[in-house]
Design a protein around this motif. Structure first.
Motif, PDB file in Angstrom:
ATOM      1  N   ALA A  19       0.830  -1.200   0.000  1.00  0.00           N
ATOM      2  CA  ALA A  19       0.000   0.000   0.000  1.00  0.00           C
ATOM      3  C   ALA A  19       0.863   1.249   0.000  1.00  0.00           C
ATOM      4  N   GLY A  20       1.965   1.214   0.755  1.00  0.00           N
ATOM      5  CA  GLY A  20       2.839   2.373   0.820  1.00  0.00           C
ATOM      6  C   GLY A  20       3.628   2.608  -0.448  1.00  0.00           C
ATOM      7  N   LEU A  21       4.027   1.541  -1.119  1.00  0.00           N
ATOM      8  CA  LEU A  21       4.760   1.701  -2.369  1.00  0.00           C
ATOM      9  C   LEU A  21       3.874   2.345  -3.431  1.00  0.00           C
ATOM     10  N   GLY A  22       2.620   1.946  -3.494  1.00  0.00           N
ATOM     11  CA  GLY A  22       1.680   2.612  -4.388  1.00  0.00           C
ATOM     12  C   GLY A  22       1.541   1.973  -5.747  1.00  0.00           C
ATOM     13  N   LYS A  23       0.735   2.612  -6.582  1.00  0.00           N
ATOM     14  CA  LYS A  23       0.310   2.037  -7.853  1.00  0.00           C
ATOM     15  C   LYS A  23       1.384   2.028  -8.927  1.00  0.00           C
ATOM     16  N   THR A  24       2.456   2.794  -8.737  1.00  0.00           N
ATOM     17  CA  THR A  24       3.521   2.757  -9.745  1.00  0.00           C
ATOM     18  C   THR A  24       4.456   1.572  -9.531  1.00  0.00           C
ATOM     19  N   TRP A  25       4.148   0.762  -8.514  1.00  0.00           N
ATOM     20  CA  TRP A  25       4.935  -0.441  -8.247  1.00  0.00           C
ATOM     21  C   TRP A  25       4.099  -1.667  -8.564  1.00  0.00           C
ATOM     22  N   ARG A  26       4.772  -2.716  -9.045  1.00  0.00           N
ATOM     23  CA  ARG A  26       4.088  -3.977  -9.360  1.00  0.00           C
ATOM     24  C   ARG A  26       4.702  -5.109  -8.532  1.00  0.00           C
ATOM     25  N   CYS A  27       3.842  -5.803  -7.803  1.00  0.00           N
ATOM     26  CA  CYS A  27       4.295  -6.922  -6.983  1.00  0.00           C
ATOM     27  C   CYS A  27       4.477  -8.163  -7.848  1.00  0.00           C
ATOM     28  N   LYS A  37      -3.888 -13.823   7.727  1.00  0.00           N
ATOM     29  CA  LYS A  37      -3.387 -12.580   7.138  1.00  0.00           C
ATOM     30  C   LYS A  37      -3.418 -12.663   5.615  1.00  0.00           C
ATOM     31  N   SER A  38      -3.107 -13.834   5.106  1.00  0.00           N
ATOM     32  CA  SER A  38      -3.111 -14.013   3.650  1.00  0.00           C
ATOM     33  C   SER A  38      -4.495 -13.815   3.058  1.00  0.00           C
ATOM     34  N   GLN A  39      -5.523 -14.217   3.790  1.00  0.00           N
ATOM     35  CA  GLN A  39      -6.894 -13.995   3.320  1.00  0.00           C
ATOM     36  C   GLN A  39      -7.177 -12.507   3.171  1.00  0.00           C
ATOM     37  N   THR A  40      -6.693 -11.714   4.123  1.00  0.00           N
ATOM     38  CA  THR A  40      -6.878 -10.272   4.036  1.00  0.00           C
ATOM     39  C   THR A  40      -6.064  -9.693   2.896  1.00  0.00           C
ATOM     40  N   TYR A  41      -4.854 -10.188   2.715  1.00  0.00           N
ATOM     41  CA  TYR A  41      -4.018  -9.734   1.597  1.00  0.00           C
ATOM     42  C   TYR A  41      -4.751  -9.962   0.276  1.00  0.00           C
ATOM     43  N   GLY A  46      -6.025  -8.971  -4.472  1.00  0.00           N
ATOM     44  CA  GLY A  46      -6.172 -10.048  -5.445  1.00  0.00           C
ATOM     45  C   GLY A  46      -5.299 -11.221  -5.058  1.00  0.00           C
ATOM     46  N   GLY A  47      -4.022 -10.956  -4.902  1.00  0.00           N
ATOM     47  CA  GLY A  47      -3.150 -11.945  -4.291  1.00  0.00           C
ATOM     48  C   GLY A  47      -2.717 -13.092  -5.164  1.00  0.00           C
ATOM     49  N   ASP A 336      -6.539   3.514   4.293  1.00  0.00           N
ATOM     50  CA  ASP A 336      -7.787   4.239   4.094  1.00  0.00           C
ATOM     51  C   ASP A 336      -8.974   3.341   4.425  1.00  0.00           C
ATOM     52  N   ASP A 337     -10.143   3.946   4.482  1.00  0.00           N
ATOM     53  CA  ASP A 337     -11.328   3.212   4.938  1.00  0.00           C
ATOM     54  C   ASP A 337     -11.845   2.211   3.907  1.00  0.00           C
ATOM     55  N   LYS A 338     -11.272   2.193   2.718  1.00  0.00           N
ATOM     56  CA  LYS A 338     -11.634   1.183   1.723  1.00  0.00           C
ATOM     57  C   LYS A 338     -10.911  -0.143   1.983  1.00  0.00           C
ATOM     58  N   TYR A 339      -9.897  -0.096   2.809  1.00  0.00           N
ATOM     59  CA  TYR A 339      -9.131  -1.313   3.092  1.00  0.00           C
ATOM     60  C   TYR A 339     -10.014  -2.306   3.849  1.00  0.00           C
ATOM     61  N   LYS A 340     -10.046  -3.542   3.370  1.00  0.00           N
ATOM     62  CA  LYS A 340     -10.912  -4.572   3.946  1.00  0.00           C
ATOM     63  C   LYS A 340     -10.210  -5.263   5.111  1.00  0.00           C
ATOM     64  N   LEU A 341     -10.865  -5.240   6.264  1.00  0.00           N
ATOM     65  CA  LEU A 341     -10.309  -5.836   7.476  1.00  0.00           C
ATOM     66  C   LEU A 341     -10.965  -7.172   7.778  1.00  0.00           C
ATOM     67  N   PRO A 342     -10.290  -8.046   8.517  1.00  0.00           N
ATOM     68  CA  PRO A 342     -10.935  -9.290   8.950  1.00  0.00           C
ATOM     69  C   PRO A 342     -12.128  -8.972   9.845  1.00  0.00           C
ATOM     70  N   PRO A 343     -13.183  -9.771   9.785  1.00  0.00           N
ATOM     71  CA  PRO A 343     -14.349  -9.510  10.638  1.00  0.00           C
ATOM     72  C   PRO A 343     -14.093  -9.784  12.107  1.00  0.00           C
ATOM     73  N   ASN A 344     -13.155 -10.656  12.417  1.00  0.00           N
ATOM     74  CA  ASN A 344     -12.830 -10.988  13.798  1.00  0.00           C
ATOM     75  C   ASN A 344     -11.945  -9.909  14.411  1.00  0.00           C
ATOM     76  N   TYR A 345     -12.294  -9.467  15.638  1.00  0.00           N
ATOM     77  CA  TYR A 345     -11.575  -8.355  16.276  1.00  0.00           C
ATOM     78  C   TYR A 345     -10.086  -8.657  16.464  1.00  0.00           C
ATOM     79  N   ASN A 346      -9.789  -9.790  17.078  1.00  0.00           N
ATOM     80  CA  ASN A 346      -8.392 -10.117  17.346  1.00  0.00           C
ATOM     81  C   ASN A 346      -7.573 -10.262  16.072  1.00  0.00           C
TER      82      ASN A 346
END
Length: 383
Positions: A19-27, A37-41, A46-47, A336-346
């Motif tokens: 997220a910090g590297l931004g759109k001009t970078w390709r993973c 964590k991988s599910q959130t990624y 897309g992953g 940002d608030d568009k980032y999808k978080l896991p539903p579980n608090y912990n």
């Protein structure tokens, strides 16, 4: 369209370095051991590039192409001041070595990244009297990389106290622009602990060292109160009884802070951590410690109730408390608030508390990594 620089992301978590590297970078490739964590990624990125599993099982055959950057936020538990002190010999922080085995493999194949960046806690500098930091620097030198380090507190960018160490190494055949180098340390980026760790390095390592030059960021525009939700998801406001019980856990010094907040004449938002402290008799008791400096305490992974940060809102005589919400923790990491978080608090708290602050990565990328890589691209085009 801007050139898409390429990177590998190790110990990727939820992809905050991405997220910090931004759109001009390709993973090109990402890896993390934690399936949740991988599910959130994958939910956010897309992953297709993500491989979930132990880094020790990876080989260079798993790493496609030739990346400009390898980023690794390797586990901090054994290097943290709160940890057991195992350092780089620990099971978790020791995964630094299998990561570097992969780097050595890429180098042997002529695919060594131009830049290798490491992120970890500042305890790395003092772990085993500085020997672990020296070992990291020795690894860079042995691989043919010049290197330097900076300490950046996320509080420069977001309202969270989160100092972290960043070690940036550059392949020896890559020209380093003068504008990203300095002849001496900077008080803003090179803390006393970092300068002490540098002074403990051997002359051979010091010869490969670069004092990185970064500009000071603009003044932070958000305070802790700006990220707080009135109607949060995943947590509830405490009952008056629960709030009073929390206040009863405070020392006289911390209660005085609450009383001062009541007299402030404005809504005050603070952070609370529960910590074990000795009382007057020397017995260890759990205390609630509060801060009202417009900055959150450092988010940490929830290994127990004491690691979960609470918030306190004081508006005159009205005092309310609750656990910090998952979305609030994400905002404190610069997501940002568009980032999808896991539903579980912990799971959400663990994800954010274990991550790297997004705007810190952006600052490093914009003012250090990208200028270095711009020179690499110019050379390749000329060739």
């Amino acid at each position: 369209m801007a050139h898409q620089r390429t990177f590998y992301e190790f110990f990727a978590g939820g992809g905050m370095a991405r997220a910090g590297l931004g759109k001009t970078w390709r993973c090109l490739f990402a890896n993390d051991f934690d399936a949740k964590k991988s599910q959130t990624y994958q939910a956010n990125w897309g992953g297709e590039e993500l491989v979930t599993g132990d880094i020790r099982a990876l080989t260079t055959a798993d790493l496609p192409g030739e990346a400009d950057l390898a980023w690794a936020s390797f586990p901090c538990q054994d290097l943290s001041l709160a940890g057991a002190g195992a350092g780089l010999k620990g099971e978790r922080s020791g995964t630094f070595y299998p990561f570097w085995d992969l780097m050595n493999g890429l180098i042997a194949e002529g695919r060594g990244p131009a830049v290798i960046a490491l992120e970890n806690v500042c305890g790395t500098l003092t772990s085993h009297q500085g020997k672990d930091f020296g070992a990291i620097c020795s690894t860079y030198r042995a691989a043919g990389y010049r290197f330097g380090a900076v300490v950046i507190d996320a509080a420069l960018f977001v309202p969270q106290s989160r100092p972290r160490l960043f070690v940036i190494g550059v392949r020896s055949d890559v020209s380093v622009p003068e504008r990203v180098q300095s002849g001496k340390p900077s008080s803003l980026w090179h803390t006393r602990a970092l300068q002490t760790a540098y002074n403990k390095l051997s002359p051979e390592l010091q010869r490969e060292w670069i004092w990185w030059r970064l500009p000071a960021p603009s003044a932070r525009k958000t305070d802790f109160a700006d990220v707080i939700e009135e109607h949060p998801n995943g947590v509830r406001w405490h009952t008056p009884e629960q709030t009073n019980a929390l206040l009863a856990m405070m020392s006289s010094i911390n209660l005085a802070k609450v009383e001062q907040a009541k007299r402030a004449g404005r809504r005050m938002v603070g952070g609370i951590y529960k910590r074990t402290r000795p009382n007057a008799s020397g017995m260890k008791v759990q205390r609630a410690e509060v801060r009202f400096d417009d900055v959150s305490g450092c988010l940490r992974t929830p290994a127990g109730g004491s690691s979960r940060q609470l918030i306190i809102i004081v508006d005159g005589e009205n005092v309310r408390t609750r656990l910090i919400s998952p979305r609030e923790t994400a905002r404190l990491m610069g997501l940002d608030d568009k980032y999808k978080l896991p539903p579980n608090y912990n799971e959400a708290y663990h994800l954010t508390g274990d991550g790297v602050a997004v705007p810190v990565v952006r600052h490093l990328a914009k003012h250090l990594i990208e200028p270095i890589l711009a020179g690499v691209r110019e050379v390749s085009q000329a060739a």
